[in-house]
Design a protein around this motif. Structure first.
Motif, mmCIF file in Angstrom:
data_model
loop_
_atom_site.group_PDB
_atom_site.id
_atom_site.type_symbol
_atom_site.label_atom_id
_atom_site.label_comp_id
_atom_site.label_asym_id
_atom_site.label_seq_id
_atom_site.Cartn_x
_atom_site.Cartn_y
_atom_site.Cartn_z
ATOM 1 N N UNK A 414 0.816 -1.210 0.000
ATOM 2 C CA UNK A 414 0.000 0.000 0.000
ATOM 3 C C UNK A 414 0.842 1.249 0.000
ATOM 4 N N UNK A 415 2.155 1.098 0.030
ATOM 5 C CA UNK A 415 3.105 2.209 0.102
ATOM 6 C C UNK A 415 3.297 2.888 -1.250
ATOM 7 N N UNK A 416 3.389 2.081 -2.316
ATOM 8 C CA UNK A 416 3.836 2.613 -3.606
ATOM 9 C C UNK A 416 2.979 3.756 -4.166
ATOM 10 N N UNK A 417 1.659 3.755 -4.026
ATOM 11 C CA UNK A 417 0.890 4.879 -4.591
ATOM 12 C C UNK A 417 1.295 6.237 -4.029
ATOM 13 N N UNK A 418 1.863 6.254 -2.812
ATOM 14 C CA UNK A 418 2.226 7.549 -2.228
ATOM 15 C C UNK A 418 3.330 8.242 -3.017
ATOM 16 N N UNK A 419 4.135 7.492 -3.768
ATOM 17 C CA UNK A 419 5.159 8.123 -4.599
ATOM 18 C C UNK A 419 4.517 9.013 -5.664
ATOM 19 N N UNK A 420 3.488 8.499 -6.312
ATOM 20 C CA UNK A 420 2.808 9.294 -7.337
ATOM 21 C C UNK A 420 1.964 10.391 -6.703
ATOM 22 N N UNK A 421 1.254 10.068 -5.632
ATOM 23 C CA UNK A 421 0.476 11.098 -4.943
ATOM 24 C C UNK A 421 1.385 12.237 -4.493
ATOM 25 N N UNK A 422 2.586 11.897 -4.023
ATOM 26 C CA UNK A 422 3.543 12.911 -3.585
ATOM 27 C C UNK A 422 4.085 13.729 -4.731
ATOM 28 N N UNK A 423 4.352 13.100 -5.866
ATOM 29 C CA UNK A 423 4.837 13.834 -7.036
ATOM 30 C C UNK A 423 3.813 14.856 -7.501
ATOM 31 N N UNK A 424 2.567 14.445 -7.511
ATOM 32 C CA UNK A 424 1.474 15.344 -7.894
ATOM 33 C C UNK A 424 1.389 16.518 -6.919
ATOM 34 N N UNK A 425 1.473 16.203 -5.634
ATOM 35 C CA UNK A 425 1.405 17.239 -4.609
ATOM 36 C C UNK A 425 2.585 18.195 -4.704
ATOM 37 N N UNK A 426 3.768 17.657 -5.025
ATOM 38 C CA UNK A 426 4.962 18.491 -5.134
ATOM 39 C C UNK A 426 4.769 19.583 -6.175
ATOM 40 N N UNK A 427 4.208 19.229 -7.328
ATOM 41 C CA UNK A 427 3.989 20.221 -8.386
ATOM 42 C C UNK A 427 3.013 21.291 -7.940
ATOM 43 N N UNK A 483 -4.147 16.848 -9.783
ATOM 44 C CA UNK A 483 -3.002 16.435 -10.601
ATOM 45 C C UNK A 483 -2.725 17.414 -11.731
ATOM 46 N N UNK A 484 -3.528 18.445 -11.876
ATOM 47 C CA UNK A 484 -3.405 19.354 -13.020
ATOM 48 C C UNK A 484 -2.044 20.039 -13.066
ATOM 49 N N UNK A 485 -1.545 20.468 -11.924
ATOM 50 C CA UNK A 485 -0.268 21.194 -11.908
ATOM 51 C C UNK A 485 0.876 20.284 -12.345
ATOM 52 N N UNK A 486 0.845 19.045 -11.906
ATOM 53 C CA UNK A 486 1.891 18.116 -12.320
ATOM 54 C C UNK A 486 1.854 17.884 -13.822
ATOM 55 N N UNK A 487 0.664 17.654 -14.364
ATOM 56 C CA UNK A 487 0.547 17.388 -15.794
ATOM 57 C C UNK A 487 0.942 18.608 -16.618
ATOM 58 N N UNK A 488 0.574 19.788 -16.164
ATOM 59 C CA UNK A 488 0.994 21.007 -16.869
ATOM 60 C C UNK A 488 2.515 21.162 -16.827
ATOM 61 N N UNK A 489 3.085 20.881 -15.668
ATOM 62 C CA UNK A 489 4.537 21.027 -15.476
ATOM 63 C C UNK A 489 5.317 20.103 -16.394
ATOM 64 N N UNK A 490 4.980 18.800 -16.399
ATOM 65 C CA UNK A 490 5.759 17.872 -17.210
ATOM 66 C C UNK A 490 5.497 18.078 -18.700
ATOM 67 N N UNK A 491 4.267 18.460 -19.058
ATOM 68 C CA UNK A 491 3.974 18.704 -20.472
ATOM 69 C C UNK A 491 4.793 19.870 -20.999
ATOM 70 N N UNK A 492 4.834 20.960 -20.247
ATOM 71 C CA UNK A 492 5.610 22.132 -20.666
ATOM 72 C C UNK A 492 7.099 21.807 -20.708
ATOM 73 N N UNK A 493 7.596 21.150 -19.688
ATOM 74 C CA UNK A 493 9.027 20.881 -19.587
ATOM 75 C C UNK A 493 9.503 19.960 -20.699
ATOM 76 N N UNK A 494 8.819 18.851 -20.900
ATOM 77 C CA UNK A 494 9.304 17.866 -21.867
ATOM 78 C C UNK A 494 8.940 18.227 -23.299
ATOM 79 N N UNK A 495 7.929 19.049 -23.481
ATOM 80 C CA UNK A 495 7.655 19.565 -24.828
ATOM 81 C C UNK A 495 8.788 20.482 -25.272
ATOM 82 N N UNK A 496 9.320 21.261 -24.332
ATOM 83 C CA UNK A 496 10.451 22.142 -24.661
ATOM 84 C C UNK A 496 11.720 21.332 -24.900
ATOM 85 N N UNK A 497 11.965 20.344 -24.062
ATOM 86 C CA UNK A 497 13.175 19.541 -24.198
ATOM 87 C C UNK A 497 13.205 18.741 -25.498
#
Length: 500
Positions: A414-427, A483-497
């Motif tokens: 039950x631990x592993x989902x917190x990695x993704x939940x945390x990544x989303x929260x970080x953004x 999760x919107x901020x995370x998706x916006x962040x990675x889309x902008x970052x990797x679209x530029x890269x």
């Protein structure tokens, strides 16, 4: 005791602090087992941890705590005190539902399993680990059934690590990321852009990597008077606001692995060291939960440690640490640190995009294991099939497949989902910090992290576990968890890269 603090509340805190002190002692012994204990120490350590875990359970479920909780519920408490009672009551009621004997069994078996896992991984042989993993799965099923026999056992176990967002939210976030990241990963794969890999052909000594890791930890503001850096088979952080230790691992052909892992663990440690010292041993001096903890580690690892200004800041240090990089500039290092490896098999070395497919694999497998829909002996094949399905690559052996993570050896299902939940929260948190502080790129470029650190201290760390997860996010950001901020962040970052 303060003159205006109800006696019942102080009695509750006195009893709970004993529980917390035992938990801290267990943490130190567990750290020692993974870092400095000689190989032959496992049998004794298993018994030590089992006894301490049993004593902690006994203290937490004692009538003294139950009576103090009941008395405190009748007292005139302020909002903070009510939050403390809420958190202790929740922990007490879950613990009281589980027999001490089962707690000791889980602790002893987890300690034993750690040694078995390390050997099985070294020999890339899942069959060595399978019998004890099966025992741990069954013990955890029993544990969940003792707490609530009528609920999904995986949902019960998930609440050990994220008690407030709920498994439904985790499933929704993972599904949203799976739907929206896969097309982005595919677009990256179809791009004609190839990002540089300046570390590809070199070998890098452990000593040089450790010296650079220590230098970067110092630059980030790690408090060496209350912490230390060691190596372990799997990077982790352990401790509290007075003593919080980080570990990393060094790969001679991939110094980026150690750097990102070390910065990740710094985020965990910075959170723990920022909890209120005067509240040590109480919920107000404890981290909120693992989703919030992961938000701090992922914020520092990704939003700071994988940013362009950070690599421009440390480029001279990196060139000075390793031979053969004299002509590599900060931009090349930045691009290298953000290469998308859709063929990467190892979660801890994954990029920001494919990382969450690694989490989906683990989530689906451990949910089916706990719910009885998957036999332990079938895990390697199912693991490999899912990697082929989600990442288009198939592990060649168990070490790079189903044995790569340490978590199941701890009995942590039950631990592993917190990695993704945390990544989303970080953004979401990082976006809110920039709304308040302005663009942080210049400050990072100059090595000035104080404003961001103060913002995190004020908006996350100082609250301990006073607020539920969703309340804390809304208080810090002004919005509900999304999760919107995370998706916006990675889309902008990797679209530029990748010039998408």
């Amino acid at each position: 005791m303060s003159a205006d603090t109800p006696q019942a509340y102080d009695d509750l805190l006195e009893a709970y602090r004993r529980v917390s002190n035992l938990e801290s002692a267990v943490g130190v012994l567990s750290w020692d087992q993974q870092v400095t204990m000689p190989d032959g120490g496992a049998p004794a350590r298993s018994r030590q941890l089992s006894t301490l875990s049993g004593l902690r359970h006994e203290l937490l479920t004692d009538d003294e705590v139950a009576d103090a909780l009941d008395a405190a519920a009748e007292a005139d408490l302020n909002d903070e005190q009510q939050a403390v009672v809420r958190e202790i009551r929740r922990e007490h009621e879950r613990a009281a539902a589980v027999p001490r004997e089962l707690i000791e069994q889980i602790s002893a078996k987890s300690s034993e399993a750690l040694e078995v896992w390390e050997s099985a991984k070294a020999e890339s042989d899942f069959s060595q680990f399978a019998p004890i993993l099966e025992e741990l799965v069954e013990l955890r099923r029993e544990y969940a059934a003792e707490i609530d026999p009528d609920r999904d056992p995986y949902a019960v176990l998930f609440e050990e690590y994220e008690p407030y967002l709920g498994l439904e939210t985790a499933e929704e976030v993972l599904e949203q990321l799976r739907e929206e990241l896969v097309p982005l990963i595919d677009a990256v794969g179809d791009s004609d852009v190839t990002l540089p890999d300046p570390f590809a052909d070199g070998t890098y000594s452990e000593q040089a990597q450790e010296e650079l890791s220590r230098e970067i930890l110092t630059d980030l503001g790690y408090d060496w008077e209350r912490g230390r850096l060691d190596t372990s088979s799997h990077p982790f952080t352990s401790g509290n606001q007075f003593d919080c230790r980080v570990t990393t691992r060094f790969l001679e052909d991939d110094p980026l692995s150690a750097l990102t892992a070390t910065i990740h663990e710094f985020g965990h440690a910075f959170y723990s060291l920022g909890l209120p010292q005067e509240e040590y041993g109480t919920p107000l001096g404890s981290s909120r939960n693992l989703s919030v903890h992961e938000s701090q580690s992922r914020l520092w690892e990704n939003h700071v440690g994988r940013s362009r200004p950070f690599w421009e800041l440390i480029e001279e240090d990196v060139r000075g640490a390793f031979d053969g990089l004299e002509d590599v500039d900060g931009e090349a290092f930045y691009r290298a640190a953000n290469r998308v490896y859709d063929d990467n098999l190892i979660r801890v070395d994954a990029d920001e995009l494919t990382y969450h497919m690694h989490i989906v694999v683990r989530f689906e497998i451990e949910r089916d294991l706990v719910n009885g829909d998957l036999d332990v002996e079938d895990v390697p094949e199912v693991w490999n099939d899912k990697y082929e399905q989600y990442l288009g690559v198939r592990p060649e052996n168990d070490a790079e497949g189903a044995l790569q993570d340490i978590h199941w050896s701890h009995g942590n299902f039950g631990y592993f989902p917190t990695y993704t939940l945390g990544s989303v929260m970080a953004a979401q948190l990082y976006a809110a910090a920039e709304d308040d502080l302005g663009d942080l790129d210049e400050a990072i470029h100059e090595g000035e992290f104080e404003d961001l650190q103060t913002w995190l201290r004020e908006n996350v760390h100082r609250h301990g576990a006073r607020y539920t997860t969703d309340e804390l996010v809304e208080l810090a950001t002004g919005e509900s968890y999304t999760a919107d901020y995370f998706l916006d962040y990675v889309t902008e970052k990797y679209s530029e890269l990748y010039e998408l």
